[in-house]
Design an enzyme around this catalytic site. Structure first.
Site, PDB file in Angstrom:
ATOM      1  N   HIS A  79       0.836  -1.195   0.000  1.00 29.14           N
ATOM      2  CA  HIS A  79       0.000   0.000   0.000  1.00 29.14           C
ATOM      3  C   HIS A  79       0.875   1.251   0.000  1.00 29.14           C
ATOM      4  CE1 HIS A  79      -3.755  -2.205   1.751  1.00 29.14           C
ATOM      5  NE2 HIS A  79      -3.301  -2.744   0.635  1.00 29.14           N
ATOM      6  N   GLU A  81       0.848   3.931   1.864  1.00 29.70           N
ATOM      7  CA  GLU A  81       1.336   4.334   3.186  1.00 29.70           C
ATOM      8  C   GLU A  81       2.538   3.486   3.599  1.00 29.70           C
ATOM      9  OE1 GLU A  81      -3.267   4.551   3.256  1.00 29.70           O
ATOM     10  OE2 GLU A  81      -1.716   3.291   2.356  1.00 29.70           O
ATOM     11  N   CYS A 107      -6.461   1.526   5.344  1.00 27.51           N
ATOM     12  CA  CYS A 107      -7.049   0.272   5.803  1.00 27.51           C
ATOM     13  C   CYS A 107      -6.512  -0.028   7.203  1.00 27.51           C
ATOM     14  CB  CYS A 107      -6.685  -0.855   4.838  1.00 27.51           C
ATOM     15  SG  CYS A 107      -4.933  -1.326   4.897  1.00 27.51           S
ATOM     16  N   CYS A 110      -2.603  -0.558   7.336  1.00 25.47           N
ATOM     17  CA  CYS A 110      -1.852   0.695   7.255  1.00 25.47           C
ATOM     18  C   CYS A 110      -2.080   1.554   8.487  1.00 25.47           C
ATOM     19  CB  CYS A 110      -2.205   1.448   5.981  1.00 25.47           C
ATOM     20  SG  CYS A 110      -1.556   0.617   4.500  1.00 25.47           S
TER      21      CYS A 110
END
Length: 149
Positions: A79, A81, A107, A110
């Protein structure tokens, strides 16, 4: 009259540009880490360096019929992040106390990583329905704020 964009608008526009580098076939997400009005690191979602992009190989999640928001571990990519934090770590950039600008609400995976990295605030554009992420961020004292244009 000052017609310059606000700091939030400025950093979110940059985050949206970062997202354009994403190699995910499902969604392009960008993230930047900012402290004292300075960009510390950027990240976008996609496979690790040296791995064939999903644009070329196809999406594992689509091939397996996995819906969005479920079984995050069954994906070849990282992801945005996560990649921003990894880039900061690789280059020795301290990020504790910084703000994360994200094109999508983080999410739960993260969110936990951002909490432990010491991110104090997360500003996002697009909502993502993850109640556990919101609960953990709230409990940790991490500010979660939707950016509105």
């Amino acid at each position: 009259m000052d017609s310059r964009p606000s700091w939030d608008a400025y950093f979110m526009e940059i985050t949206e540009q970062v997202a354009k580098r994403a190699t995910c076939t499902r969604r392009q997400v960008g993230a930047i880490l900012v402290k004292d009005k300075r960009i510390l690191a950027t990240g976008y979602n996609g496979v690790p360096a040296g791995i064939t992009h999903c644009f070329e190989r196809g999406c594992l999640r689509e091939q397996l019929g996995i819906p969005s928001g479920q079984q995050h571990e069954l994906c070849r990519g990282l992801h945005a992040e996560q990649n921003a934090i990894i880039q900061a770590a690789r280059h020795g950039v301290p990020i504790e106390g910084s703000t994360a600008y994200c094109t999508a609400q983080p999410c739960v995976l993260c969110a936990k990583i951002l909490i432990n990295a010491g991110i104090k605030e997360i500003i996002y554009c697009d909502t993502y329905p993850d109640e556990l992420a919101q609960e953990l961020l709230s409990e940790s004292g991490t500010i979660l704020r939707e950016y509105t244009r």
